[in-house]
Enzyme design. Structure first.
Site, PDB file in Angstrom:
ATOM      1  CG  ASP A   1     -14.898   5.687 -34.463  1.00  0.00           C
ATOM      2  OD1 ASP A   1     -15.507   5.595 -33.374  1.00  0.00           O
ATOM      3  OD2 ASP A   1     -13.652   5.650 -34.539  1.00  0.00           O
TER       4      ASP A   1
ATOM      5  CD  GLU B   1     -12.808   4.133 -28.655  1.00  0.00           C
ATOM      6  OE1 GLU B   1     -12.262   3.742 -27.612  1.00  0.00           O
ATOM      7  OE2 GLU B   1     -12.742   3.480 -29.710  1.00  0.00           O
TER       8      GLU B   1
HETATM    9 ZN    ZN Z   1     -14.705   0.516 -28.965  1.00  0.00          ZN
END
Ligand code: ZN
Length: 412
Positions: free
Chosen positions: A83, A178
């Site tokens: 992401d 994340e």
């Molecule tokens: Zn990163």
């Protein structure tokens, strides 16, 4: 060892897929579009010859490169996230390639006069003569952390094609979300089955990190009493004044703007007040666990003192731990850091070891039973339009991954 064109092509095929995550969603992945790249990556891992390629219902991808030696070697893993940060748009990324960088200003966007300049971003001076990939000034690049993914895939491909390099079993893990702090949440450490792993999610070439903050949040609620101000003498209690007492009782110099290195802090990041009620939101950070606990104690003691001074419970303070310093989990297995350091030196890279003033997915994974230091992915100026990555750094990180695999098989 690995062709530049090949790396550039692969990297661009990742960053041109929009995978921005969304902190306001409760789903995993937080945005449906993350599946676009996740599915593509799973296919690619199969096509380069990896085995046990799985993608679960939350888009976590795992794959295996089997051992090619007879003796017992620890299983190691390499992890990245696909992401990109919701801080800046990741849609319609148009990467620009600057070959043989001349050390001068790079015009990212002539129309909007957006310039990437070494006068402001001194790190650019490290890469004179190299090939840089930048944005067109209107999006982020997504080198965080698609550079990491590119490095892991390229290293696995290289090892598949060069069976003379001896290594144990290697596991690959790619995660969603994340950037919104949830990359490790649904990571199945048991299924991953590695003895230890590395996140390829640092910045500048050479970075190697195995210390991060201990972290907690604190919500301080202060109650007051509203009375008509004309008749308020001896009756009105203004929660905002009590809040300022609380704020001013904490050390003013132990704040983010006055600290660096291993110095911890209290950070007041939100404040809402009326006469009747004021709420203060803090985060507490410290590398040292003892100091971290002491900081929490300071807040609790201050709450008690003010309550006894006012004679009733004007203040309630709620403190929640967020994450802990991975050092505690890495220290007993320091050889995993030593191997990474040695791999860098053998690849001609000077290791830059420093404590992270934040957290990483690796910290959470370390506490979930998978010790997980962080290695550079090569990019700079993450989460914004000035993000860039030198292709040479991606190639070096790819080499480091291969070297770590090789050294691990030699050690045992
Ligand atoms: Zn990163």
């Amino acid at each position: 060892m690995i062709s530049k064109e090949h790396i550039i092509k692969r990297f661009i095929s990742y960053v041109t897929v929009d995978t921005e995550s969304d902190p306001n969603s409760n789903e995993t992945p937080s945005t449906k579009k993350q599946w676009d790249l996740a599915n593509k990556l799973a296919e690619e891992l199969k096509s380069i010859g990896l085995q046990e390629v799985t993608i679960d219902e939350n888009a976590y991808i795992m794959a295996t490169l089997p051992s090619n030696v007879d003796h017992e070697v620890p299983t190691i893993g390499f992890i990245s996230h696909f992401d990109t940060s919701p801080d800046f748009t990741g849609a319609n990324v148009k990467p620009q390639i600057v070959e043989n960088y001349n050390g001068k200003d790079i015009v990212l966007n002539a129309e909007e006069n957006i310039v990437l300049s070494p006068d402001y971003f001194e790190d650019l001076n490290l890469y004179v003569g190299q090939t840089l990939i930048t944005t067109d000034g209107t999006t982020l690049l997504g080198a965080d952390d698609k550079a990491g993914i590119c490095e892991i895939v390229s290293a696995m491909e290289y090892l598949v094609n060069h069976p003379k390099i001896k290594h144990g079993k290697i596991r690959v893990g790619f995660t969603p979300d994340e950037e919104i702090g949830r990359g490790a949440h649904k990571f199945d450490v048991k299924k991953f089955g590695a003895d230890w792993a590395y996140t390829m999610d640092g910045s500048q070439i050479g970075e190697l990190e195995y210390e991060n903050f201990n972290a907690a949040s604190a919500v301080v609620k202060i109650k007051g009493k509203i009375v008509h101000p004309g008749y308020a003498k001896g009756k009105l209690i203004n929660s905002m004044y009590i809040a300022t007492e609380f704020i001013n009782s904490l050390p003013r110099m132990e704040t983010p703007e006055h600290t660096e290195g291993y110095q911890g802090f209290f950070h007041l990041h939100d404040m809402k007040g009326e006469v009747e009620e004021t709420t203060l939101e803090y985060i507490i950070r410290d590398h040292d666990l003892g100091h971290f606990q002491a900081r929490k104690e300071v807040m609790i003691k201050l709450t008690k003192e003010l309550n006894s001074q006012y004679g009733w419970e004007v203040i309630t303070t709620e403190i929640k731990d967020q994450y802990f310093n991975m050092l505690e989990k890495i220290e007993p297995v320091m050889h995993i850091v030593d191997i990474a350091e040695e791999a860098m030196i053998e690849s001609g890279i000077k290791p830059i070891i420093k404590a992270i003033r934040g957290g990483t997915d690796g910290a959470q994974l370390s506490y979930m039973g998978l010790p997980c230091p962080n290695i550079f992915a090569g990019g700079h100026n993450f989460h914004g339009r000035y993000e860039y990555v030198p292709v040479e750094s991606i190639i070096k990180a790819t080499e480091v991954i291969c070297k770590i695999a090789e050294l691990t098989a030699k050690k045992e």
